[in-house]
Design a protein around this motif. Structure first.
Motif, PDB file in Angstrom:
ATOM      1  N   LEU A  10     -10.442  56.491 -25.088  1.00  0.00           N
ATOM      2  CA  LEU A  10      -9.815  57.806 -24.935  1.00  0.00           C
ATOM      3  C   LEU A  10      -8.930  58.089 -26.139  1.00  0.00           C
ATOM      4  O   LEU A  10      -8.187  57.218 -26.579  1.00  0.00           O
ATOM      5  N   LEU A  57      -8.209  63.971 -18.081  1.00  0.00           N
ATOM      6  CA  LEU A  57      -9.335  64.000 -17.150  1.00  0.00           C
ATOM      7  C   LEU A  57     -10.071  65.340 -17.156  1.00  0.00           C
ATOM      8  O   LEU A  57     -11.029  65.527 -16.415  1.00  0.00           O
ATOM      9  N   TRP A  69     -13.466  61.514 -25.395  1.00  0.00           N
ATOM     10  CA  TRP A  69     -13.847  60.372 -24.559  1.00  0.00           C
ATOM     11  C   TRP A  69     -15.012  59.659 -25.220  1.00  0.00           C
ATOM     12  O   TRP A  69     -16.016  60.300 -25.524  1.00  0.00           O
ATOM     13  N   TRP A  80     -19.226  61.296 -16.869  1.00  0.00           N
ATOM     14  CA  TRP A  80     -17.948  61.088 -16.183  1.00  0.00           C
ATOM     15  C   TRP A  80     -17.938  59.867 -15.273  1.00  0.00           C
ATOM     16  O   TRP A  80     -16.881  59.403 -14.867  1.00  0.00           O
ATOM     17  N   ARG A  82     -18.373  57.070 -16.193  1.00  0.00           N
ATOM     18  CA  ARG A  82     -17.784  55.968 -16.956  1.00  0.00           C
ATOM     19  C   ARG A  82     -16.269  55.891 -16.770  1.00  0.00           C
ATOM     20  O   ARG A  82     -15.623  54.970 -17.245  1.00  0.00           O
ATOM     21  N   ILE A  83     -15.719  56.917 -16.089  1.00  0.00           N
ATOM     22  CA  ILE A  83     -14.277  56.976 -15.874  1.00  0.00           C
ATOM     23  C   ILE A  83     -13.984  56.986 -14.371  1.00  0.00           C
ATOM     24  O   ILE A  83     -14.534  57.801 -13.639  1.00  0.00           O
ATOM     25  N   TYR A  85     -11.196  57.484 -11.348  1.00  0.00           N
ATOM     26  CA  TYR A  85      -9.924  58.171 -11.178  1.00  0.00           C
ATOM     27  C   TYR A  85      -9.380  57.898  -9.779  1.00  0.00           C
ATOM     28  O   TYR A  85     -10.064  58.091  -8.785  1.00  0.00           O
ATOM     29  N   PRO A 165     -17.075  52.014 -13.550  1.00  0.00           N
ATOM     30  CA  PRO A 165     -16.451  52.667 -14.693  1.00  0.00           C
ATOM     31  C   PRO A 165     -16.046  51.654 -15.762  1.00  0.00           C
ATOM     32  O   PRO A 165     -15.952  50.461 -15.483  1.00  0.00           O
ATOM     33  N   ILE A 167     -13.275  52.477 -17.540  1.00  0.00           N
ATOM     34  CA  ILE A 167     -11.828  52.671 -17.562  1.00  0.00           C
ATOM     35  C   ILE A 167     -11.384  53.260 -16.232  1.00  0.00           C
ATOM     36  O   ILE A 167     -12.101  54.054 -15.622  1.00  0.00           O
ATOM     37  N   MET A 169      -8.307  55.332 -14.386  1.00  0.00           N
ATOM     38  CA  MET A 169      -7.106  56.130 -14.581  1.00  0.00           C
ATOM     39  C   MET A 169      -6.412  56.261 -13.226  1.00  0.00           C
ATOM     40  O   MET A 169      -6.996  56.802 -12.287  1.00  0.00           O
TER      41      MET A 169
END
Lengths: 244, 265
Positions: A10, A57, A69, A80, A82-83, A85, A165, A167, A169
């Motif tokens: 990021l 985000l 990203w 998305w 890959r992230i 939340y 993911p 990462i 968040m």
């Protein structure tokens, strides 16, 4: 110093944000999160930490600056899944909502499936594994609303993990979670970061606690101060009231 | 005696149409209720009335005009809600009374109040024609397919809109889709339960099913069972006891709801 061979996941470049025509909530923030980092994003209430998370985000669009990203501009970024939340929602959840733990965690797989596609056995398997990782497998058939705040939090982490993911968040809930639950929450995060090399960004108000386990700390108070060494942050940021 | 009811072809049509509506109403209802959109069902019902009036005026099958008008209105409602220029419940109230005003004005242009209007307000099982049955079944299939295709997106958006958005789900499109499907459901329900009672069929079985505290899928199944039973029982009793079908259906639904509350108390 950062290992420059590490891949940046990021990147925020000189981002600023204001609501409507009001004054700026965050100003000129640049920040890079590399693979394997555990970044604590700390700030006082109203300091702009949740705003910054939402910009990253794509939930808010910065008034100026850029977000990238995996090396791609956020406007063009599509992967998305890959992230992961985890919002604060875990603790302020609608108690009437009819869903079991398993149903909630499977939602984490939806990002990997397009329209028309039903979830498959692989998705069910990944959801089970995610529940195992947060030690909640035995609760799979329980209603989400019957769980305690800390257990709900784990289920929400499992939902994020289910999409496999790179990462995570997390917006740390500030209310309704007791000390012991909080400790378990931090232990789980440390485990995920160290054992699985999962990159973490944790938004929190508690500098002292986060600094003890994060690899980096960023203080956000409209502008951003980045610390390679978290302990240095404790020394220099004593004015941050971490008990608010 | 039981046999005689099936000698009337209008009643068979009423049953067939009733079951289609009973199946799709809670399917849309569960998402509306969980998203706090319950009032949209009622608003769209009034909007559909304006469509019915337009159909009567232009001499087009009112079912067509009803879902045309309610589809347009559902997009406008969502846009007004998102614009944040008015409170969302107030936006609904504008559409609700505004479209009723349109309906009344159009009807008075046509030929004053007629018996027709009463049928559309409160439903009348004798008025379901063969063409209506085809339209109701066709639109019913569209709604079923719509929910089937977007099921996981609808579920995710209802559960956690923000996380769904982060996961890359087009939440705005899903919201509009849901309201449009609700508009379709409402317009085809008019002949059986009537515009003033549709919201009950969409909302009450879901509220009752929620009291059982089951998984999402089981909650849908319970709501479906309650809805189909109430519609079939309502039509039966309206035939044998000469009562309004819409009224009886809703009363049965309410009875189940009250029972579910008492059971837990």
């Amino acid at each position: 110093m950062h290992d420059l061979t590490k891949e940046p996941l990021l990147r925020l470049l000189d981002t600023s944000f204001s609501y409507g025509s009001g004054s700026e909530v965050i100003h000129g923030v640049s920040l890079t999160v590399h693979k394997g980092d555990y970044l604590g994003l700390i700030g006082p209430n109203g300091g702009g930490k949740t705003t910054l998370l939402k910009i990253a985000l794509g939930l808010l669009i910065p008034t100026s600056g850029k977000v990238e990203w995996f090396g791609k501009d956020i406007q063009k970024f599509k992967e998305w899944y890959r992230i992961g939340y985890v919002s604060q929602k875990a603790t302020e959840f609608d108690s009437l909502f009819p869903a079991t733990v398993e149903e909630v965690v499977r939602m984490g797989r939806y990002a990997r499936r397009g329209f028309f596609n039903r979830i498959t056995d692989i998705d069910r398997q990944k959801a089970t594994e995610a529940l195992q990782e947060v030690h909640m497998l035995e609760y799979r058939d329980r209603r989400i609303s019957d769980l305690s705040g800390g257990q709900k939090q784990r289920v929400f982490i499992a939902r994020a993990l289910a999409s496999e993911p790179e990462i995570l968040m997390l917006d740390e809930p500030t209310t309704g979670v007791d000390q012991e639950t909080q400790t378990q929450f931090y232990e789980l995060l440390k485990e995920l970061n160290e054992r699985q090399n999962l990159t973490l960004v944790l938004v929190s108000h508690d500098l002292e606690r986060i600094a003890k386990q994060a690899t980096h700390v960023a203080i956000i108070e409209k502008t951003l101060r980045y610390y390679e060494n978290p302990l240095e942050a404790i020394e220099k940021e004593q004015h941050i009231d971490h008990h608010n | 005696m039981l046999l005689s009811i099936f000698q009337y072809s209008f009643l068979i049509r009423a049953f067939e149409a009733g079951v289609v509506i009973a199946l799709i109403a809670p399917l849309i209802g569960i998402f509306l209720v969980l998203r706090r959109y319950s009032l949209i069902a009622d608003t769209l019902a009034h909007v559909s009335l304006a469509g019915v009036a337009l159909g009567l005026l232009l001499n087009i099958n009112p079912l067509f005009t009803a879902f045309g008008v309610s589809t347009v209105a559902s997009v406008l409602i969502e846009r007004l809600r998102l614009s944040k220029r008015v409170y969302s419940d107030a936006a609904l109230s504008v559409f609700l009374s505004g479209s009723l005003a349109v309906a009344l004005t159009l009807l008075s242009i046509a030929h004053g109040f007629s018996v027709n209007l009463f049928n559309y307000l409160f439903g009348s099982i004798v008025t379901v024609s063969q063409t209506d049955l085809y339209i109701i079944s066709g639109i019913g299939c569209v709604v079923l397919v719509g929910v089937y295709v977007a099921y996981k997106e609808l579920l995710y958006v209802s559960f956690d809109e923000e996380a769904a958005q982060v996961a890359g789900i087009p939440t705005r499109f899903i919201n509009v889709l849901l309201i449009m499907l609700a508009g379709l459901t409402v317009s085809i329900s008019i002949p059986i339960v009537g515009a003033l009672l549709i919201a009950a069929l969409i909302v009450i079985p879901v509220l009752t099913a929620l009291q059982f505290k089951k998984s999402f899928k089981k909650t849908i199944l319970i709501a479906e069972a309650l809805s189909v039973f109430s519609v079939v029982a309502g039509i039966f009793s309206s035939f044998y006891l000469n009562l309004s079908a819409g009224g009886t259906i809703v009363l049965i639904l309410v009875a189940f709801f009250v029972a579910s509350l008492l059971k837990r108390a």
